[in-house]
Design an enzyme around this catalytic site. Structure first.
Site, short mmCIF file in Angstrom:
data_model
loop_
_atom_site.label_atom_id
_atom_site.label_comp_id
_atom_site.label_asym_id
_atom_site.label_seq_id
_atom_site.Cartn_x
_atom_site.Cartn_y
_atom_site.Cartn_z
N TYR A 11 0.86 -1.18 0.00
CA TYR A 11 0.00 0.00 0.00
C TYR A 11 0.90 1.23 0.00
O TYR A 11 1.51 1.56 1.01
CB TYR A 11 -0.90 -0.04 1.23
CG TYR A 11 -1.95 1.06 1.31
CD1 TYR A 11 -2.28 1.85 0.22
CD2 TYR A 11 -2.63 1.27 2.51
CE1 TYR A 11 -3.25 2.83 0.31
CE2 TYR A 11 -3.61 2.25 2.62
CZ TYR A 11 -3.91 3.03 1.52
OH TYR A 11 -4.87 4.00 1.61
N LYS A 68 -1.40 -1.22 -4.24
CA LYS A 68 -2.38 -0.14 -4.39
C LYS A 68 -1.58 1.16 -4.38
O LYS A 68 -0.91 1.48 -3.40
CB LYS A 68 -3.40 -0.14 -3.25
CG LYS A 68 -4.37 1.04 -3.31
CD LYS A 68 -5.28 1.11 -2.09
CE LYS A 68 -6.19 2.33 -2.18
NZ LYS A 68 -7.03 2.50 -0.97
#
Length: 342
Positions: free
Chosen positions: A164, A193
């Site tokens: 992330y 992400k």
């Protein structure tokens, strides 16, 4: 489930989440005016959480990301984490959505605590984890240090992990595309992400010939970047606005992939541009207000929870209430009509 368990010996590679639109769901708390409301630390509202989860999967959402940034992960105890994940896994299963994975977020700074949360997330029903980069010492961390930290987590994690990368909440910690290329080679690191708008860096990851993209998937964390990220090789989005208008965001994803398969024409390009424009309009609220804006929108558009149902220091919704909402109301009314038409 669609995401298999991995082999911790750096042998058999784990598989990435299936391509599709995922939602970083907000965590619902008891709203102001309810009997359980506490202005400092309201308890979880699992009933509303479950209603929202079903709203999303019925709208075509591929899976849920629970306890990411939008889920206020840093405000949640470990006991509540497990309760929340377990309740939503049961909600999906009981409603016939066993094929919709739950990805659990972690936001800790040390390896052992991260591994503990991953273990507990698996026991609660998560199929993968989204691991926030450790940004407390961002100015002192080298790319080698970032690489070794994620590899140490991935070596022992009992679930596949996704990186992330969100500089906005990690002291502007930057993970270089070259570091992503190295991390993508780990058999238990299955994707990322990217919650930033640096499109050249996203391209250098999503289109890199040095990454096995069957093993490592690139998701944008910004719905306003969905179309360009799909065009450069990203697989989809983990997007906040999709938590309010799932069909709208799913429509853009589906149209792109269907058109790619049969041949993209001028008509499809125009519709994709129009959809991306409408999504960008709605995302301005998310970019400005984050989870506060999302909760306002969910309460006002669909009556999910209460806008003030959050934990300090972000509790309270818009400070001027209707005044701020009026700036966004027309755009959101238009998106609701579009959502209903789909």
């Amino acid at each position: 489930m669609s995401i298999p368990m991995h082999n911790t010996s750096r042998g058999t590679p784990a598989s990435p989440p299936a391509a599709g639109i995922y939602v970083p769901v907000p965590t619902f708390f008891a709203a102001e005016g309810t009997a359980a409301y506490d202005p400092v630390s309201p308890p979880l509202d699992l009933e509303t959480q479950s209603k929202h989860s079903l709203f999303l999967v019925k709208g075509g959402i591929k899976g849920l990301v629970i306890l990411g940034t939008t889920g206020e992960a840093v405000h949640i105890t470990n006991k509540e984490r497990n309760e929340l994940i377990k309740s939503q896994r049961k909600t999906l299963d009981d409603a016939g959505y066993k094929d919709r994975p739950i990805i659990a977020g972690t936001a800790t700074q040390n390896v052992e605590e991260t591994l503990q949360q991953i273990q507990e997330s698996k026991e609660a029903g998560a199929e993968a984890v989204l691991v926030l980069s450790p940004g407390y010492f961002a100015t002192a961390v080298s790319q080698t240090g970032i690489q070794r930290w994620f590899e140490a987590v991935a070596d022992k994690a009992v679930l596949p992990i996704m990186i992330y990368h969100y500089p906005g909440v990690t002291n502007n910690l930057h993970i270089a595309p070259s570091t992503f290329e190295k991390l993508a080679a780990h058999p238990n690191i299955v994707g990322t992400k990217l919650s930033h708008g640096i499109i050249d860096d996203q391209t250098l990851i999503a289109a890199s010939p040095n990454i096995d993209h069957d093993h490592f998937s690139v998701f944008t964390g910004l719905g306003q970047n969905l179309l360009p990220v799909l065009a450069i090789g990203g697989v989809a989005a983990i997007d906040g606005l999709a938590g309010v208008f799932p069909r709208v965001v799913v429509r853009l994803f589906t149209l792109f992939n269907d058109s790619l398969a049969k041949g993209i024409g001028k008509k499809e390009v125009q519709e994709m541009r129009e959809l991306q424009f409408r999504i960008c309009q709605g995302e301005k609220l998310v970019a400005r207000w984050g989870v506060v804006g999302l909760k306002e929108a969910l309460a006002r558009v669909w009556s999910f929870g209460g806008a003030k149902g959050a934990r300090l220091p972000i509790a309270g919704g818009f400070e001027d209430g209707d005044g701020e909402w009026k700036k966004w109301e027309k755009v959101y009314e238009g998106l609701k009509k579009l959502e209903d038409s789909l």
